[in-house]
Design an enzyme around this catalytic site. Structure first.
Site, mmCIF file in Angstrom:
data_model
loop_
_atom_site.group_PDB
_atom_site.id
_atom_site.type_symbol
_atom_site.label_atom_id
_atom_site.label_comp_id
_atom_site.label_asym_id
_atom_site.label_seq_id
_atom_site.Cartn_x
_atom_site.Cartn_y
_atom_site.Cartn_z
ATOM 1 N N CYS A 169 0.866 -1.181 0.000
ATOM 2 C CA CYS A 169 0.000 0.000 0.000
ATOM 3 C C CYS A 169 0.904 1.232 0.000
ATOM 4 O O CYS A 169 2.107 1.118 -0.265
ATOM 5 C CB CYS A 169 -0.988 -0.006 1.166
ATOM 6 N N ARG A 181 -3.307 -0.669 5.356
ATOM 7 C CA ARG A 181 -3.878 -1.744 4.540
ATOM 8 C C ARG A 181 -2.954 -2.933 4.344
ATOM 9 O O ARG A 181 -3.355 -4.082 4.554
ATOM 10 C CB ARG A 181 -4.310 -1.192 3.173
ATOM 11 N N ASP A 232 -8.298 3.612 1.642
ATOM 12 C CA ASP A 232 -7.306 3.902 2.684
ATOM 13 C C ASP A 232 -8.036 4.421 3.918
ATOM 14 O O ASP A 232 -8.661 5.479 3.866
ATOM 15 C CB ASP A 232 -6.314 4.950 2.171
#
Length: 153
Positions: free
Chosen positions: A10, A16, A124
């Site tokens: 990420c 994440r 996100d």
């Protein structure tokens, strides 16, 4: 038998990708698979995952507190067999570093693994609250189960 090496990527490697790393790792036998995570940026090198990612993982019986942020590098193409990007921007950033078509072939968007999920970008949760982290966990848990089923078959 060779170990299959999987990398989750990420932006910052604190929300994440650490969750995806921990979730998939919990679903695969560690003598056959190695899972790691990285970020496309250098914002959080050496830092623990976000406290909210740690908390939501812990609620589901997964400990990611031992993970430390690191930045994705070209060498990861040599180390890993499969590289999962959390969204289109991360995918593009990774592919930009690719040296060959073989490098590019290793890169996938993680949500592409589940055809039942319409969005192909993991949101996100960094600027959100715990409900955003729960949503991301649920998305990643679903797709990581699909990936684990595919890899174990």
């Amino acid at each position: 038998m060779a170990i299959t090496r999987i990398l989750m990527v990420c932006l910052g490697n604190i929300c994440r990708s650490p969750l995806a790393h921990g979730i998939l790792e919990s679903k695969l036998p560690d003598h056959l698979f190695y899972v790691d995570s990285a970020g496309t940026s250098n914002y959080h090198i050496g830092q623990q995952p976000d406290r909210r990612s740690i908390a939501v993982a812990r609620l589901h019986g997964i400990d990611i507190s031992h993970q430390a942020g690191r930045q994705f590098s070209k060498n990861d193409f040599d180390t890993f067999d499969i590289i999962y990007a959390m969204d289109q921007d991360n995918y593009n950033d990774i592919v930009r570093l690719a040296r060959t078509e073989d490098d590019i072939a290793k890169v996938r968007k993680i949500l592409d693994a589940d055809t039942n999920i319409s969005s192909k970008n993991v949101p996100d949760p960094y600027y959100g609250d715990m409900s955003d982290f729960e949503h991301v966990f649920a998305l990643l848990d679903t797709v990581c189960q699909e990936i684990a089923d595919q890899l174990n078959s």
